[in-house]
Design an enzyme around this catalytic site. Sequence first.
Site, PDB file in Angstrom:
ATOM      1  N   HIS A   1       0.825  -1.217   0.000  1.00  0.00           N
ATOM      2  CA  HIS A   1       0.000   0.000   0.000  1.00  0.00           C
ATOM      3  C   HIS A   1       0.853   1.258   0.000  1.00  0.00           C
ATOM      4  CE1 HIS A   1      -2.091  -2.872   2.953  1.00  0.00           C
ATOM      5  NE2 HIS A   1      -2.714  -3.029   1.794  1.00  0.00           N
TER       6      HIS A   1
ATOM      7  N   HIS B   1       0.856   4.491   2.209  1.00  0.00           N
ATOM      8  CA  HIS B   1       0.309   5.030   3.452  1.00  0.00           C
ATOM      9  C   HIS B   1       0.448   6.554   3.436  1.00  0.00           C
ATOM     10  CE1 HIS B   1      -0.092   1.246   6.117  1.00  0.00           C
ATOM     11  NE2 HIS B   1      -0.013   0.851   4.868  1.00  0.00           N
TER      12      HIS B   1
ATOM     13  N   HIS C   1      -3.730   3.952   5.382  1.00  0.00           N
ATOM     14  CA  HIS C   1      -3.672   3.931   3.923  1.00  0.00           C
ATOM     15  C   HIS C   1      -4.012   5.321   3.377  1.00  0.00           C
ATOM     16  CE1 HIS C   1      -4.594  -0.682   3.759  1.00  0.00           C
ATOM     17  NE2 HIS C   1      -3.611  -0.365   4.578  1.00  0.00           N
TER      18      HIS C   1
ATOM     19  N   HIS D   1     -11.569   0.461   2.249  1.00  0.00           N
ATOM     20  CA  HIS D   1     -10.479  -0.332   1.685  1.00  0.00           C
ATOM     21  C   HIS D   1     -11.014  -1.298   0.623  1.00  0.00           C
ATOM     22  CE1 HIS D   1      -6.621  -2.399   1.632  1.00  0.00           C
ATOM     23  NE2 HIS D   1      -7.286  -3.535   1.650  1.00  0.00           N
TER      24      HIS D   1
ATOM     25  N   HIS E   1      -9.199   2.672  -1.286  1.00  0.00           N
ATOM     26  CA  HIS E   1      -8.311   3.785  -0.961  1.00  0.00           C
ATOM     27  C   HIS E   1      -7.398   4.030  -2.161  1.00  0.00           C
ATOM     28  CE1 HIS E   1      -8.694   2.035   3.364  1.00  0.00           C
ATOM     29  NE2 HIS E   1      -9.622   2.956   3.176  1.00  0.00           N
TER      30      HIS E   1
ATOM     31  N   ASP F   1      -4.444   1.692  -2.144  1.00  0.00           N
ATOM     32  CA  ASP F   1      -4.620   0.230  -2.158  1.00  0.00           C
ATOM     33  C   ASP F   1      -4.033  -0.382  -3.423  1.00  0.00           C
ATOM     34  OD1 ASP F   1      -5.937   0.491   0.230  1.00  0.00           O
ATOM     35  OD2 ASP F   1      -7.952   0.204  -0.618  1.00  0.00           O
TER      36      ASP F   1
ATOM     37  N   HIS G   1       3.444  -5.560   4.005  1.00  0.00           N
ATOM     38  CA  HIS G   1       2.941  -6.168   5.237  1.00  0.00           C
ATOM     39  C   HIS G   1       3.358  -7.631   5.393  1.00  0.00           C
ATOM     40  CE1 HIS G   1       0.220  -2.908   6.634  1.00  0.00           C
ATOM     41  NE2 HIS G   1       0.316  -2.555   5.372  1.00  0.00           N
TER      42      HIS G   1
ATOM     43  N   ARG H   1       3.531  -4.299   9.737  1.00  0.00           N
ATOM     44  CA  ARG H   1       4.229  -3.593   8.659  1.00  0.00           C
ATOM     45  C   ARG H   1       5.691  -4.040   8.669  1.00  0.00           C
ATOM     46  NH1 ARG H   1       1.522   2.410   9.721  1.00  0.00           N
ATOM     47  NH2 ARG H   1      -0.628   1.672   9.569  1.00  0.00           N
TER      48      ARG H   1
HETATM   49 CU   LIG Z   1      -0.381  -0.975   4.386  1.00  0.00          CU
HETATM   50 ZN   LIG Z   2      -6.626   0.478   2.019  1.00  0.00          ZN
END
Ligand SMILES: [Cu+2]
Ligand SMILES: [Zn+2]
Length: 164
Positions: free
Chosen positions: A55, A57, A72, A80, A89, A92, A129, A152
């Site tokens: 993602h 962030h 995110h 999401h 998002h 994403d 992640h 993370r």
């Molecule tokens: Cu993330």
């Molecule tokens: Zn997301």
Amino acid sequence: MAMAAGAAKGSVKAVALILGDPNVRGSLQFVQDPDGATHVRGRITGLSPGLHGFHIHALGDTTNGCNSTGPHFNPLKKDHGAPTDEERHAGDLGNVVAGSDGVADVSVNDMQIPLTGPYSILGRAVVVHADSDDLGKGGHQLSKTTGNAGARVGCGIIGLQSSV
Ligand SMILES: [Cu+2]
Ligand SMILES: [Zn+2]
Ligand SMILES: *[C@@H]1O[C@H](CO)[C@@H](O)[C@H](O)[C@H]1NC(C)=O
């Protein structure tokens, strides 16, 4: 001499060096084409084999490691989802896949992660992640916010790179 499309005059470039869990390392390059699509290319090593949520962030803050990069990136206040969903998002990007050697070759093209304009991802962070992103469909309490992708394990700040 013909130029490759990604290096065409007018493209904007950025780079992120991924750091995190002791063995997680990587380098990602971002190139925005004149049509607005951003290509993310590179390699992340030191992952467990399998799928890993991937993602953008909201914050380029790593003062507390990847935990301080915020949620995110979500300028349009959506839920999401998967990169192909209408409801997602901006940050994403789905999952990257690490092989049995722990290496993920990243190749993502996306229209919602520009390097210019009000929704630019410059100065924010790219995060990988521990677990797979369920793309909003896992039925978990966290599915609609994080995809339940777990800790993370690596991140990097997206910084402007020379375009020549
Ligand atoms: Cu993330
Ligand atoms: Zn997301
Ligand atoms: C980040 O948060 C996780 C819990 O999700 C925690 O285990 C880890 O120690 C935190 N890392 C730092 C650098 O604070």
